[in-house]
Scaffold this motif. Sequence first.
Motif, short mmCIF file in Angstrom:
data_model
loop_
_atom_site.label_atom_id
_atom_site.label_comp_id
_atom_site.label_asym_id
_atom_site.label_seq_id
_atom_site.Cartn_x
_atom_site.Cartn_y
_atom_site.Cartn_z
N MET A 115 0.85 -1.16 0.00
CA MET A 115 0.00 0.00 0.00
C MET A 115 0.90 1.23 0.00
SD MET A 115 -3.19 1.24 0.37
CE MET A 115 -3.98 -0.30 0.65
N GLU A 116 0.67 2.14 -0.93
CA GLU A 116 1.44 3.37 -0.99
C GLU A 116 0.69 4.48 -0.27
OE1 GLU A 116 3.80 4.94 -4.59
OE2 GLU A 116 1.87 5.97 -4.65
N VAL A 117 1.39 5.17 0.62
CA VAL A 117 0.80 6.27 1.39
C VAL A 117 1.64 7.52 1.14
CG1 VAL A 117 0.20 7.10 3.69
CG2 VAL A 117 0.01 4.66 3.17
N LYS A 118 0.98 8.59 0.69
CA LYS A 118 1.65 9.87 0.47
C LYS A 118 1.20 10.82 1.57
CE LYS A 118 1.92 9.40 -4.51
NZ LYS A 118 1.55 9.99 -5.80
N ILE A 119 2.18 11.47 2.22
CA ILE A 119 1.89 12.37 3.34
C ILE A 119 2.38 13.76 2.96
CG2 ILE A 119 2.26 12.84 5.78
CD1 ILE A 119 3.09 9.83 6.02
N GLY A 120 1.46 14.70 2.91
CA GLY A 120 1.81 16.10 2.67
C GLY A 120 2.09 16.77 3.99
N VAL A 121 3.23 17.45 4.07
CA VAL A 121 3.64 18.11 5.31
C VAL A 121 3.59 19.62 5.09
CG1 VAL A 121 5.49 18.35 7.00
CG2 VAL A 121 5.15 16.17 5.84
N GLN A 122 3.03 20.33 6.07
CA GLN A 122 2.91 21.78 5.98
C GLN A 122 4.29 22.43 5.80
OE1 GLN A 122 0.89 23.18 9.46
NE2 GLN A 122 -1.01 22.13 8.95
N HIS A 123 4.34 23.48 4.98
CA HIS A 123 5.54 24.27 4.74
C HIS A 123 6.66 23.46 4.08
CE1 HIS A 123 3.47 27.17 7.18
NE2 HIS A 123 3.50 26.36 8.23
N SER A 124 6.30 22.39 3.38
CA SER A 124 7.28 21.57 2.67
C SER A 124 6.78 21.36 1.25
CB SER A 124 7.46 20.22 3.37
OG SER A 124 8.35 19.42 2.62
N PRO A 125 7.62 21.64 0.25
CA PRO A 125 7.17 21.48 -1.14
C PRO A 125 7.09 20.03 -1.59
CG PRO A 125 9.45 22.18 -1.09
CD PRO A 125 8.95 22.19 0.33
N ARG A 126 7.69 19.12 -0.85
CA ARG A 126 7.68 17.70 -1.23
C ARG A 126 6.81 16.91 -0.28
NH1 ARG A 126 13.48 15.47 -2.20
NH2 ARG A 126 12.20 13.82 -3.06
N GLU A 127 6.33 15.77 -0.76
CA GLU A 127 5.54 14.89 0.09
C GLU A 127 6.36 13.66 0.45
OE1 GLU A 127 2.20 14.27 -2.45
OE2 GLU A 127 3.25 12.87 -3.73
N LEU A 128 6.01 13.04 1.55
CA LEU A 128 6.64 11.79 1.96
C LEU A 128 5.86 10.64 1.33
CD1 LEU A 128 6.98 12.57 5.76
CD2 LEU A 128 8.78 12.70 4.05
N VAL A 129 6.56 9.67 0.77
CA VAL A 129 5.92 8.50 0.18
C VAL A 129 6.42 7.28 0.92
CG1 VAL A 129 5.55 7.15 -1.90
CG2 VAL A 129 5.80 9.62 -2.08
N VAL A 130 5.48 6.52 1.50
CA VAL A 130 5.82 5.34 2.28
C VAL A 130 5.10 4.14 1.68
CG1 VAL A 130 5.77 4.28 4.58
CG2 VAL A 130 6.05 6.75 4.36
N ASP A 131 5.85 3.07 1.39
CA ASP A 131 5.27 1.82 0.91
C ASP A 131 5.13 0.92 2.13
OD1 ASP A 131 4.38 -0.25 -0.70
OD2 ASP A 131 6.40 -0.92 -1.21
N THR A 132 3.89 0.65 2.54
CA THR A 132 3.65 -0.09 3.77
C THR A 132 2.78 -1.32 3.52
OG1 THR A 132 2.83 0.10 6.04
CG2 THR A 132 1.63 1.32 4.37
N ALA A 133 2.87 -2.27 4.43
CA ALA A 133 2.05 -3.48 4.36
C ALA A 133 0.72 -3.30 5.09
CB ALA A 133 2.81 -4.67 4.95
N GLU A 134 0.53 -2.14 5.73
CA GLU A 134 -0.71 -1.86 6.46
C GLU A 134 -1.89 -1.74 5.49
OE1 GLU A 134 -1.08 -1.40 9.80
OE2 GLU A 134 1.04 -1.50 10.31
N SER A 135 -3.08 -2.05 5.97
CA SER A 135 -4.28 -1.88 5.16
C SER A 135 -4.71 -0.41 5.18
CB SER A 135 -5.41 -2.75 5.70
OG SER A 135 -5.83 -2.27 6.97
#
Length: 73
Positions: free
Chosen positions: A1-21
């Motif tokens: 499962m791919e999860v993208k996290i947008g963080v305030q005041h940051s132009p890039r997002e974090l992308v995490v590939d996780t086994a969580e549902s």
Amino acid sequence: MEVKIGVQHSPRELVVDTAESAESVEKLLADAVAAGGVFVLTDTKGRKTIVPAVGISYVEIGGGVSGQVGFRS
């Protein structure tokens, strides 16, 4: 499962590939926001991503990472 996290005041997002549902990720996020704590997500390699819940602007929960082109480690 791919999860993208947008963080305030940051132009890039974090992308995490996780086994969580998707439901598990939603619950972890809701609990972190309600408690004013941190959102912790473990990727498929066992590494943890920790983000203060107050700094999260959005979370996008996707289907997966199949069909990617290029090098990945």
